[in-house]
Scaffold this active site. Structure first.
Site, mmCIF file in Angstrom:
data_model
loop_
_atom_site.group_PDB
_atom_site.id
_atom_site.type_symbol
_atom_site.label_atom_id
_atom_site.label_comp_id
_atom_site.label_asym_id
_atom_site.label_seq_id
_atom_site.Cartn_x
_atom_site.Cartn_y
_atom_site.Cartn_z
ATOM 1 N N HIS A 1 -6.017 -2.423 -65.180
ATOM 2 C CA HIS A 1 -4.895 -3.361 -65.168
ATOM 3 C C HIS A 1 -3.560 -2.658 -65.352
ATOM 4 O O HIS A 1 -2.550 -3.055 -64.769
ATOM 5 C CB HIS A 1 -5.115 -4.458 -66.214
ATOM 6 N N GLU B 1 -9.476 -4.100 -33.578
ATOM 7 C CA GLU B 1 -9.947 -3.809 -34.940
ATOM 8 C C GLU B 1 -11.383 -3.295 -34.944
ATOM 9 O O GLU B 1 -11.905 -2.940 -35.993
ATOM 10 C CB GLU B 1 -9.885 -5.085 -35.803
ATOM 11 N N ASP C 1 -9.033 -2.628 -40.468
ATOM 12 C CA ASP C 1 -10.410 -2.898 -40.044
ATOM 13 C C ASP C 1 -10.931 -1.830 -39.096
ATOM 14 O O ASP C 1 -12.098 -1.445 -39.175
ATOM 15 C CB ASP C 1 -10.495 -4.290 -39.396
ATOM 16 N N CYS D 1 -0.376 -2.880 -36.349
ATOM 17 C CA CYS D 1 0.024 -3.778 -37.442
ATOM 18 C C CYS D 1 -0.778 -3.525 -38.711
ATOM 19 O O CYS D 1 -0.546 -4.158 -39.726
ATOM 20 C CB CYS D 1 -0.074 -5.238 -37.012
HETATM 21 C C1 PEP Z 1 -6.003 -4.821 -40.102
HETATM 22 O O1 PEP Z 1 -7.231 -5.003 -40.134
HETATM 23 O O2 PEP Z 1 -5.465 -3.712 -39.968
HETATM 24 C C2 PEP Z 1 -5.098 -5.976 -40.220
HETATM 25 C C3 PEP Z 1 -3.800 -5.857 -40.026
HETATM 26 O O3 PEP Z 1 -5.664 -7.147 -40.581
HETATM 27 P P1 PEP Z 1 -6.074 -7.511 -42.069
HETATM 28 O O4 PEP Z 1 -5.661 -6.383 -42.958
HETATM 29 O O5 PEP Z 1 -5.405 -8.796 -42.383
HETATM 30 O O6 PEP Z 1 -7.562 -7.640 -41.943
HETATM 31 MG MG MG Z 2 -8.023 -7.013 -39.962
#
Ligand code: PEP
Ligand code: MG
Length: 825
Positions: free
Chosen positions: A452, A686, A710, A757
């Site tokens: 924590h 992904e 992912d 992203c």
């Molecule tokens: C990812 O998998 O990189 C992504 C942007 O989606 P999330 O992290 O929401 O699974």
């Molecule tokens: Mg993802």
């Protein structure tokens, strides 16, 4: 807690069980209680109860009260040998009896003459659910005098819900960090709300679900199988509610940041430095200041049971009130920690153990330490590193409550300006009390990156290293040290060169930050003029506003599941439209990429329960969920299409593994738009399948955006929520980079742009490689926009391409990181 009074069932001399000349009773093998050496000849009911059994020989009887307490009264010792002679039973099993009602008449002279003793133990046989708060011993009692007071450990005991229908359900725990303090507190809260005795079991003995401490002692990790069982009127509902809470009701951040980052490679640690594990990155220079925590001294024995019990209750409830009050004003991370601490203070098992020790003569402070310290030790010994880190929470509560009981004020410590705090351990409450304006960094001997304190330090941006080991003890107080919490080392005696280098880096970082912020509004281009769209990832309109203030040129990923996490029902079209419209408005003319609902796996949604799965990460998640629930897909598409101006919202489909999934979404979209194709439809890459087949997807998709979180988990076959492998889960692994290169190539064949992203886009070491591989859009954390924009501004794309080629040829992620650090110099 409700209490239950028991009244003397016999006239006579009341004494402690220790005085009973039979080890079975004296050592409390059957339970705790009192004994009465009788002077009369009639045993009466000590309270209203039901007769459970009466020995055929009439010398012993068991009773159960409406509250669930079970009592055994054994008239004399070795009286079974009298074979019923001299005993007359006045009641039978199943009878309801009232307080004072005669139960057994006996011949006292016969017992005194022919049995070992007449002393009669009165024992509570289910002491796991009741504590004896008061007892009369060493005194003459008459039938009807109060002789014991029992306190129920839990609400269920008070309702005597142990009988009745029962239910069980076995589930696989999806929580990325298992059942640690915060989920345990929530489970206990839900379990308390039902008229049923609820338990949880992992492999062996079940524990009461109303006890957060008991739940923690199960050491339940991510993907462990647990069995929830309940008995009582609301057994079914209780089991379902607890199961639903665990499966879908607890939000846990399974962020891909390495949960247990490895210490740095020896080659990355300067000579003479101590290596540690990053809890919160950053570079700091400052005077070493040793933070010492010593155990508070407490008296072993107390000032009487009543006084110590009252003191304990006042201190306990006072601390709960203080923690709850502070929780209300803290940001989410600290709030959850304070709430979990308050729940632990309400733990029936801890309270019962403390009261038990008090009745044996301990002071309240000593009793509390005796009750809670073994919990910390058990968590440390349990073998799960994440749960071991929760031991600090127990020690923190031990200290805080004892401080209240003994009236000890934490000493006000004056920190030197810009101090680097050295501690063998730092407790969450101590961190929260620090004057952070004076703290440049933290260096902790023990601890882990998910403790924590680490979570709090990361949230406040305080550079922190943990697990530095005993070498930290040799660091001299007051010397200037360098803490590189990004790479993972602390230098206790930096050379003039190392110090100068660190000072230059700290100064450069400060200038860079100021400069980046000042130029955040400029269009994002590389040094050689290539246009890169710099977007931000958002979860709400507030995020979008913040991102725009930081210079974001749009939102490259709206995580729509975050908008609706706290709901029990799916949002309707109008609600969704309003939310998306708010984000569009906040972006003030900039584009918005709305990701279709991405739940399943590690992302729960209470309104759309998904059965527990063996491998949730490989199960029903992302696009698979919305295709399985067409009304959810259709509602969401309708909502996006209703946002104005039309076309400002683009649509992105998560977790695509094949073109057929995209075609199904495309078909619904075409139906809703009449085939207008005036709204862009893209895919998230992904899965390795999507990356390798990017050219095929790009035939139908308007753009590709790589979710590196992912993609990394699926490429490396490492669960992003599993602490054991998270240290190696690095998106800069050359295999992941090659798949990113493949995606860009596949997209380009169809003239489609590719963005990133996932969190790799926010990693300054990764950005030159991503752009070198041909990525033209980055969607980053809103706070990272100025820094990443500045980095792109200084980047030469030709050099970045060469750098990316070299990265693809590296053998592993560590080698890529080294190369990237070289490139960044
Ligand atoms: C990812 O998998 O990189 C992504 C942007 O989606 P999330 O992290 O929401 O699974
Ligand atoms: Mg993802």
């Amino acid at each position: 807690m409700a209490s239950l009074s028991l009244y003397a069932p016999l006239d006579g001399w009341a004494c402690a069980l220790d005085e009973v000349p039979d080890a079975v009773f004296a050592e409390r093998m059957l339970g705790d209680g009192v004994a009465i050496d009788p002077t009369g000849d009639t045993l009466v009911a000590p309270c209203d109860a039901q007769v459970v059994t009466v020995q055929p020989t009439g010398h012993a009887i068991t009773l159960r009260t409406a509250e669930g307490a079970e009592l055994l009264i054994h008239i004399g010792l070795d009286t079974v040998g009298l074979k019923g002679e001299g005993f007359e039973t006045l009641v039978a099993a199943g009878d309801a009896v009232t307080r004072g009602q005669p139960l057994i008449r006996f011949d006292l002279d016969r017992i005194v003459r022919d049995a070992r003793a007449a002393v009669t133990p009165i024992v509570v046989t289910n002491g796991d659910r009741f504590t004896i708060a008061h007892r009369a011993t060493g005194t003459i009692v008459a039938r009807g005098d109060a002789v014991m007071t029992l306190t129920a450990h839990d609400a269920q005991a008070q309702r005597a819900a142990g009988d009745g229908p029962s239910a069980t359900r076995t589930i696989v725990v999806p929580l990325p960090h298992g059942i640690h303090a915060r989920p345990a507190a929530r489970i206990a809260e839900v379990a308390r709300g039902f008229d049923a005795v609820v338990t949880l079991a992992k492999d062996g003995e079940p524990v009461g679900a109303t006890s957060p401490i008991g739940l923690l002692s199960l050491i339940v990790a991510h993907n462990d199988r647990v069995t929830i069982a309940a008995t009582g009127a609301q057994a079914d509902a209780a089991v379902e509610a607890v199961a639903e809470l665990i499966l879908h009701g607890i939000k846990e951040d399974a962020a891909p940041t390495p949960a247990r980052p490895a210490p740095p490679a020896p080659r990355d640690v300067p000579e003479g430095a101590i290596a540690g594990v990053t809890a919160a990155p950053g570079l700091a220079i400052g005077p070493a200041f040793r933070w010492q925590v010593t155990d508070l001294t407490v008296a072993a024995s107390g000032n009487g049971v009543a006084a110590e019990e009252a003191a304990f209750e006042t201190a306990r409830t006072g601390l709960i009130a203080e923690l709850t009050g502070r929780a209300a004003t803290e940001p989410a991370g600290a709030r959850a920690i304070l709430e979990a601490h308050a729940a632990i203070l309400d733990d029936p098992k801890l309270i019962a153990n403390t009261l038990m020790a008090i009745t044996r003569g301990s002071s309240a402070a000593h009793a509390w330490r005796e009750a809670i310290r073994p919990q910390a030790d058990a968590l440390r010994a349990g073998g799960d590193p994440r749960l071991a880190e929760r031991a600090d929470d127990m020690l923190d509560l031990e200290r805080q409550l004892i401080a209240r009981l003994v009236g000890a004020e934490e000493e006000a410590v004056t920190l030197p300006d810009g101090a680097i705090l050295l501690a063998d351990d730092l407790l969450p409450s101590q961190f929260m009390a620090l004057d952070l304006d004076r703290v440049a960094g933290l260096a902790i001997e023990h601890g882990g990156p998910t403790s924590h304190v680490s979570i709090l330090a990361a949230a406040r941006g305080v550079p922190t290293l943990v697990a530095l080991g005993s070498a930290l003890r040799a660091v001299s107080e007051g010397t200037t040290v360098v803490l590189d919490a990004g790479t993972g080392w602390l230098h206790p005696a930096p050379s003039p060169e190392l110090l100068a280098d660190a000072q230059a880096r700290v100064a450069a970082a400060a200038t860079r930050r100021a400069d980046a912020l000042a130029r955040a509004g400029e269009e994002c281009r590389t040094a050689d003029g290539a246009r890169i769209e710099l977007f931000a990832n958002c979860g709400s309109a507030a995020d979008a506003e913040f991102a725009v203030r930081n210079g974001a040129e749009g939102c490259g990923l709206l995580r729509t599941e975050l908008l609706f996490l706290d709901r029990d029902t799916a949002p309707d079209v109008a609600e969704q439209t309003a939310d998306y419209q708010a984000v569009v408005d906040a972006l003030d003319g900039r584009p918005l990429i709305v990701r279709l609902l991405d739940i399943g796996g590690d992302k729960p949604a209470p309104y759309l329960p998904i059965e527990g799965e063996e491998n949730p990460a490989l199960g029903l998640r992302g696009v698979r969920v919305v295709l399985a629930h067409p009304h959810i897909l259709e509602d969401q598409l309708r909502a996006i299409l209703a946002v104005r101006p039309r076309g400002r919202c683009r649509i992105m489909v998560p977790m695509i593994a094949g073109g057929d999934e995209l075609l199904k979404v495309r078909a619904v979209l075409d139906r809703l738009t009449g085939g207008a194709r005036d709204v862009e439809l893209g895919v998230m890459v992904e899965t390795p399948a999507a990356a390798i087949g990017a050219d095929l997807l790009a035939a139908e998709a308007d753009f590709l955006s790589i979710g590196t979180n992912d993609l990394t988990q699926y490429t490396l076959a490492m669960d992003r929520g599993n602490a054991a492998v998270a240290g190696a889960l690095d998106g800069l692994h050359p295999a992941v980079l090659r798949l990113i290169g493949e995606t860009v190539r596949g997209g380009a064949l169809r003239h489609r742009w590719t963005g990133v992203c996932g969190s790799l886009a926010s990693d300054p070491l990764a950005v030159p490689i991503l752009l070198g591989l041909g990525v033209t859009e980055l969607s980053v954390a809103p706070a990272a926009v100025p820094e990443i924009k500045a980095l792109v501004r200084d980047l030469d794309l030709t050099a970045a391409r060469d750098h990316a080629r070299a990265a693809l040829a590296c053998p592993d992620a560590a080698a890529v990181r080294r190369l990237a650090r070289e490139f960044a110099r």
